[in-house]
Design a protein around this motif. Structure first.
Motif, PDB file in Angstrom:
ATOM      1  N   HIS A  95      -6.731  -6.206  -3.372  1.00 19.66           N
ATOM      2  CA  HIS A  95      -6.577  -4.878  -3.965  1.00 19.66           C
ATOM      3  C   HIS A  95      -7.578  -4.660  -5.092  1.00 19.66           C
ATOM      4  CE1 HIS A  95      -4.732  -1.238  -5.511  1.00 19.66           C
ATOM      5  NE2 HIS A  95      -4.645  -1.808  -6.693  1.00 19.66           N
ATOM      6  N   GLY A 231      -1.731   3.108  -1.711  1.00 16.08           N
ATOM      7  CA  GLY A 231      -0.716   2.790  -0.717  1.00 16.08           C
ATOM      8  C   GLY A 231      -1.252   2.205   0.576  1.00 16.08           C
ATOM      9  N   GLN A 233      -2.146  -0.916   1.286  1.00 23.09           N
ATOM     10  CA  GLN A 233      -1.453  -2.165   1.626  1.00 23.09           C
ATOM     11  C   GLN A 233      -0.020  -1.895   2.062  1.00 23.09           C
ATOM     12  OE1 GLN A 233      -1.862  -4.965  -1.612  1.00 23.09           O
ATOM     13  NE2 GLN A 233      -3.861  -5.673  -0.879  1.00 23.09           N
ATOM     14  N   ARG A 234       0.617  -0.906   1.439  1.00 22.14           N
ATOM     15  CA  ARG A 234       1.983  -0.563   1.840  1.00 22.14           C
ATOM     16  C   ARG A 234       2.006  -0.008   3.263  1.00 22.14           C
ATOM     17  NH1 ARG A 234       3.061   1.877  -2.343  1.00 22.14           N
ATOM     18  NH2 ARG A 234       2.578   4.032  -1.745  1.00 22.14           N
ATOM     19  N   GLU A 235       1.024   0.825   3.586  1.00 24.11           N
ATOM     20  CA  GLU A 235       0.941   1.355   4.939  1.00 24.11           C
ATOM     21  C   GLU A 235       0.666   0.248   5.941  1.00 24.11           C
ATOM     22  OE1 GLU A 235      -1.567   4.747   7.485  1.00 24.11           O
ATOM     23  OE2 GLU A 235      -2.052   4.345   5.374  1.00 24.11           O
ATOM     24  N   ALA A 237       1.488  -2.852   5.623  1.00 20.77           N
ATOM     25  CA  ALA A 237       2.675  -3.696   5.731  1.00 20.77           C
ATOM     26  C   ALA A 237       3.691  -3.124   6.707  1.00 20.77           C
ATOM     27  CB  ALA A 237       3.321  -3.884   4.359  1.00 20.77           C
ATOM     28  N   GLY A 238       3.642  -1.810   6.949  1.00 23.49           N
ATOM     29  CA  GLY A 238       4.559  -1.183   7.894  1.00 23.49           C
ATOM     30  C   GLY A 238       4.076  -1.204   9.326  1.00 23.49           C
ATOM     31  N   THR A 242       0.048  -6.047  11.675  1.00 23.85           N
ATOM     32  CA  THR A 242      -0.239  -6.822  10.467  1.00 23.85           C
ATOM     33  C   THR A 242       0.468  -8.171  10.515  1.00 23.85           C
ATOM     34  OG1 THR A 242      -0.494  -4.801   9.166  1.00 23.85           O
ATOM     35  CG2 THR A 242      -0.044  -6.831   7.952  1.00 23.85           C
TER      36      THR A 242
END
Length: 474
Positions: A95, A231, A233-235, A237-238, A242
């Motif tokens: 990040h 966001g 990394q958050r996206e 992760a979903g 991944t």
């Protein structure tokens, strides 16, 4: 249609207007800039890996002869701690490079390596230093493991899709060579000065760390293309891919870094090898594994990451069977040969598994374009997610190295020390990886609504270029 303007530095050495998929731009300007940044990124990552894996060499020197007589279990703990910290730092490092820029973060990530190197140089020469001091220094040395994630995230945005297998493989392979380099230096020190001078190993890296930081500040660039939207990394992760790819990367990179850190201790624990005997072989496996990582990327550019990954895991399962046979027969030569072959295979698998990342997300972007979505937006999202997944998979994969060393520590700490229970556990994991690769990335009708990524990397790259060209013409 107008050609893009040449890439130009903005305030703070930031380069804008970066479009590597545009062939005219790439040949005129982009290739030269990208390759210069790749070379310096490899240098920084290489030294980071060396500092990260430093304790895999220093534990070979730790004996009552220098006033540091630790048990095998304590030595395995010393190689577990930096692995764990390096894995934990990969997400924030991934990040950070999107926030601060490739040049800026590489300067910092290189310079901070001085802390664990100088601390190790000071305390390794002091007999009677307690274990907790070395554990703390090893934890700080984990920062070298974070360099991989920031470097890979930076590089993936600089090269066109059709060259990413080669570029990511070269970047990662050059970094991985840091494991072999410090072990080779350890061998040279033991062979020439004996096994009582670990400080010589560390001293080699002090000027190299300074050099890497200075060159990064002088010659590298920051790229706005590397900046990810909030966001990302958050996206990522979903997205199920991944975690499938992370599971596979545990089997390849987790094995590479885990075996690289533990190989010397395994030889000592399994066969009673001396420091010189251990050091004579420990560098060879990581060296070959690092050199074969770009080969895995190149093969994947031609045949597809999924196919190469599947064959690699099948071969790794067979190689683990060789280790079990060598252990049962007490064959030192067969054991070393089997381990060396496994290192080569982990290198191939590292390259092929990472090539899956841009290929899978390019396939998803192409599906979006086919459904009527904007091509520019779809492929921009694909590149953003690829960078985020590289960070996540890198972190999870490094945790696999922690698992490898903990399994070895458990196997060699019992009343009947033997590596066979550890090898059986690794064999089981490789079988799982074979099944996942086939079911998720090669079988035509996958379950759970996960789209099949049956196209090879070259096909995904062609789809990307075609869609981008169509969008430009419109």
């Amino acid at each position: 249609m107008t050609s893009p303007a040449p890439a130009r530095p903005a305030t703070g050495r930031w380069i804008e207007d970066w479009d590597p998929e545009n062939e005219e731009f790439w040949q005129r300007t982009g290739k030269r800039i990208a390759r210069r940044n790749l070379v310096l990124s490899v240098l920084s990552e290489h030294i980071g890996f060396s500092v990260w894996s430093m304790w895999s060499v220093l534990v070979l020197f730790m004996s009552p002869a220098i006033g540091l007589g630790f048990t095998p279990a304590e030595k395995f703990l010393l190689v577990v701690v930096p692995t764990l910290v390096g894995a934990a730092l990969r997400l924030p490092y991934s990040h950070a490079v999107t926030r601060f820029g490739g040049r800026n973060w590489t300067v910092f990530a290189s310079g901070i390596l001085l802390l664990p190197a100088l601390a190790a140089l000071w305390f390794i020469q002091r007999p009677g230093t307690p274990l907790w001091v070395f554990l703390l220094i090893g934890a700080v040395g984990g920062v070298g493991g974070g360099n991989f994630a920031s470097s890979m995230t930076n590089i993936t945005a600089l090269f066109p899709q059709r060259h990413q297998g080669w570029a990511l493989g070269l970047n990662a392979g050059g970094g991985n060579l840091g494991v072999a380099a410090i072990q080779l230096i350890g061998l040279l020190v033991i062979a020439t000065a004996g096994s009582t001078h670990p400080a010589y190993v560390i001293a080699v890296y002090i000027p190299l760390i300074v050099l890497a930081a200075v060159l990064a500040a002088w010659k590298m660039d920051n790229f706005t293309a590397v900046r990810s939207a909030p966001g990302a990394q958050r996206e990522a992760a979903g997205n199920p891919h991944t975690w499938w790819i992370s599971l596979l990367y545990v089997g390849t990179f987790g094995s590479f870094i885990g075996y690289g850190f533990a190989f010397g201790l395994v030889l000592q624990s399994q066969f009673g090898a001396t420091p010189l005997q251990s050091a004579s072989y420990t560098f060879l496996g990581p060296l070959l594994g690092s050199l074969f990582r770009p080969v895995g990327g190149l093969l994947s550019d031609r045949w597809g990451g999924a196919r190469v990954t599947l064959v690699t895991f099948l071969a790794m399962a067979a190689g683990t069977g060789v280790l079990l046979l060598a252990s049962s027969k007490g064959s030192y030569g067969l054991f070393v040969a089997g381990f060396t072959a496994l290192f080569v295979l982990t290198g191939l698998g590292n390259g092929s598994t990472y090539k899956l990342i841009p290929a899978v997300f390019a396939r998803q972007a192409q599906d979006e374009v086919t459904s009527g979505h904007d091509a520019e937006a779809a492929f921009a999202r694909s590149r953003r997610l690829s960078g985020a997944v590289i960070g996540i998979a890198g972190a999870v994969g490094a945790l696999g190295g922690v698992g490898v060393n903990l399994v070895f520590r458990s196997a060699y700490s019992g009343p009947d020390p033997s590596g066979e229970p550890a090898f059986l556990a690794f064999l089981g994991y490789y079988v799982v990886c074979v099944l996942v690769t086939w079911a998720v990335y090669l079988r035509r009708d996958t379950a759970a609504g996960i789209p099949a990524a049956t196209e090879d990397a070259a096909a995904a790259a062609d789809a990307s270029r075609t869609a981008r060209a169509e969008a430009t013409r419109v």
